[in-house]
Enzyme design. Structure first.
Site, PDB file in Angstrom:
ATOM      1  N   TYR A 110      36.794  41.796  55.437  1.00 18.99           N
ATOM      2  CA  TYR A 110      37.460  40.501  55.296  1.00 18.99           C
ATOM      3  C   TYR A 110      38.057  40.049  56.633  1.00 18.99           C
ATOM      4  O   TYR A 110      37.927  38.887  57.033  1.00 18.99           O
ATOM      5  CB  TYR A 110      38.558  40.568  54.244  1.00 18.99           C
ATOM      6  N   HIS A 131      45.097  36.661  46.526  1.00 18.73           N
ATOM      7  CA  HIS A 131      45.084  35.297  47.068  1.00 18.73           C
ATOM      8  C   HIS A 131      46.099  35.127  48.202  1.00 18.73           C
ATOM      9  O   HIS A 131      45.784  34.574  49.256  1.00 18.73           O
ATOM     10  CB  HIS A 131      45.380  34.284  45.958  1.00 18.73           C
ATOM     11  N   LYS A 149      41.910  28.832  42.155  1.00 17.15           N
ATOM     12  CA  LYS A 149      43.100  28.808  41.304  1.00 17.15           C
ATOM     13  C   LYS A 149      43.170  30.120  40.497  1.00 17.15           C
ATOM     14  O   LYS A 149      42.149  30.780  40.343  1.00 17.15           O
ATOM     15  CB  LYS A 149      43.090  27.576  40.392  1.00 17.15           C
ATOM     16  N   ARG A 219      40.256  40.218  35.170  1.00 20.96           N
ATOM     17  CA  ARG A 219      41.262  39.358  34.531  1.00 20.96           C
ATOM     18  C   ARG A 219      42.174  40.144  33.597  1.00 20.96           C
ATOM     19  O   ARG A 219      43.197  39.623  33.151  1.00 20.96           O
ATOM     20  CB  ARG A 219      40.570  38.234  33.754  1.00 20.96           C
TER      21      ARG A 219
END
Length: 421
Positions: A110, A131, A149, A219
């Protein structure tokens, strides 16, 4: 007789495609197929710029192709130059599949992408809990950021990201793609026109059947910011705030559905919020309320029949109502249904509308158009600011507090900070 029948058959065969296409059902089906084809096989731009904005993608996420890679293919001023993934093999496979020139993989991938001088913009579709860290690091590297989001795990993290972007004079956008589509804009236009009277109730739903989100899905991981109110709920809250033109004043009630094995992660839930009456108008005594309904695992009907996803935004007023189904993916299909009367208590007149806009353009393509316009110093057709994202996260946290689950855990990563934060 045989010749006449053959001639008639030939004429019918030649005319049949035109007849079918000109029937409402077949016209709709033809349009549906054509829209989807152009989404996945977009035409190249007619006049690409010599120095397009160069995007890098953090993580080989499943959403990346539909959210960025396909839309970029027919934008004249954007190109995806690099992908970074924690595994080199996965990065290479993703790059090969989507025609991306550079693939960074393994430890430090990254950061290597962020350090690449040929990257202007970073798309961050990493898990929620990452995030904040990687957006702050991208901004520190001088990159603009398109951020999936929900913006972060807490409103404070969201506030710090936007403060840092402002200090660095970079553009940061939370990717609420649905807001940029003509169908959503038309819904808002009808609500604001006064056609359905003074608003009394907003209902938004984003609930999917069992089988789509399994126990191994990110999630469902609390430490990564998991939970349906974070995921689906941020859409329904954003839409409710957008349609009301205001922010909530309080949470009237909130409930979360959880599983014993995931005591801090909600798989379903509802929340009802109080809003000020639009424009300060004198409406019903109870004022305006908005109800959010979200779920990862709608139970099957009769124990075996999967439920159809419930994805809609409905607004009720003193003179009628308007509903947009599939507000998250209106580019696939949607319908706007309006029932209104000329005066309160009068007979309702019903009509339906559709607003697909440019053929083959998804919500993500419209979002990309606005994002590139902003980066190039032009006024986008639609935009929303930092405070919109901060406020949305504040009320997600408030809802979680009301359910007893509490906010998702903030990041512990050491990141650069804006001066004064």
């Amino acid at each position: 007789m045989t010749r006449s029948c053959t001639l008639w058959s030939d004429r019918l065969a030649n005319a049949l495609p035109r007849i079918l296409i000109n029937t409402p059902i077949m016209t709709s089906l033809y349009g549906f197929v054509k829209r989807l084809y152009l989404v996945f096989y977009p035409p190249a731009p007619e006049a690409p710029t010599e120095s397009p904005l160069r995007f890098g993608v953090l993580g080989a996420a499943r959403i990346a192709p539909i959210a960025l890679i396909y839309p970029v293919k027919n934008h004249s001023d954007a190109v995806v130059k690099a992908i970074a993934a924690r595994d080199q093999g996965r990065a290479d496979a993703f790059a090969k599949k989507h025609g991306i020139p550079k693939a960074y993989g393994g430890p430090g991938a990254y950061q290597k992408l962020l350090d690449d001088p040929e990257i202007d913009v970073v798309y961050n579709p990493l898990p929620n809990g990452l995030h904040y860290e990687w957006t702050m690091k991208a901004l520190a590297a001088g990159k603009h950021v398109l951020l999936e989001k929900p913006s972060a795990d807490t409103a404070e993290e969201t506030r710090k990201m936007f403060a840092f972007a402002q200090e660095k004079r970079l553009v940061l956008l939370e990717a609420f793609h649905y807001r940029f589509h003509p169908a959503t804009r038309r819904l808002k236009e009808i609500v604001d026109s006064g056609e359905i009277g003074i608003l009394t109730k907003i209902e938004t739903s984003l609930a999917v059947p069992s089988g789509l989100i399994d126990d191994g899905n990110i999630r469902m991981v609390y430490d990564l910011g998991g939970g349906v109110m974070m995921d689906n709920g941020c859409y329904t809250l954003s839409m409710s705030r957008y349609l009301s033109g205001a922010d909530p004043t309080k949470v009237i009630s909130a409930k979360a559905d959880i599983l014993p094995k995931f005591p801090l992660v909600d798989i379903g839930g509802t929340a009802t919020l109080a809003f000020p009456t639009p424009g300060g108008s004198t409406g019903p005594a109870e004022g305006l309320t908005a109800t959010l309904d979200v779920h990862y695992r709608l139970p099957p009907r009769f124990g075996f029949l999967p439920q159809w996803p419930k994805v809609f935004a409905r607004v009720t007023g003193t003179r009628g109502s308007v509903e947009l189904n599939n507000f998250v993916g209106p580019w696939i299909y949607h319908q706007i249904t309006i029932e209104s009367s000329e005066e309160e208590g009068g007979p309702l007149q019903k009509r339906t509308e559709q607003r697909y806009g440019n053929l083959g353009w998804t919500t993500y393509r419209y979002q990309l158009e606005a994002f590139v316009d902003k980066l190039r110093g032009r006024d986008p057709e639609h935009w929303f600011d930092a405070q919109d994202s901060i406020t949305n996260m504040e009320w997600i946290e408030t809802i979680y507090k009301e359910t007893g689950l509490g906010s998702r855990p903030p990041s512990t990563a050491k990141v650069p900070q804006a001066t004064g934060t």
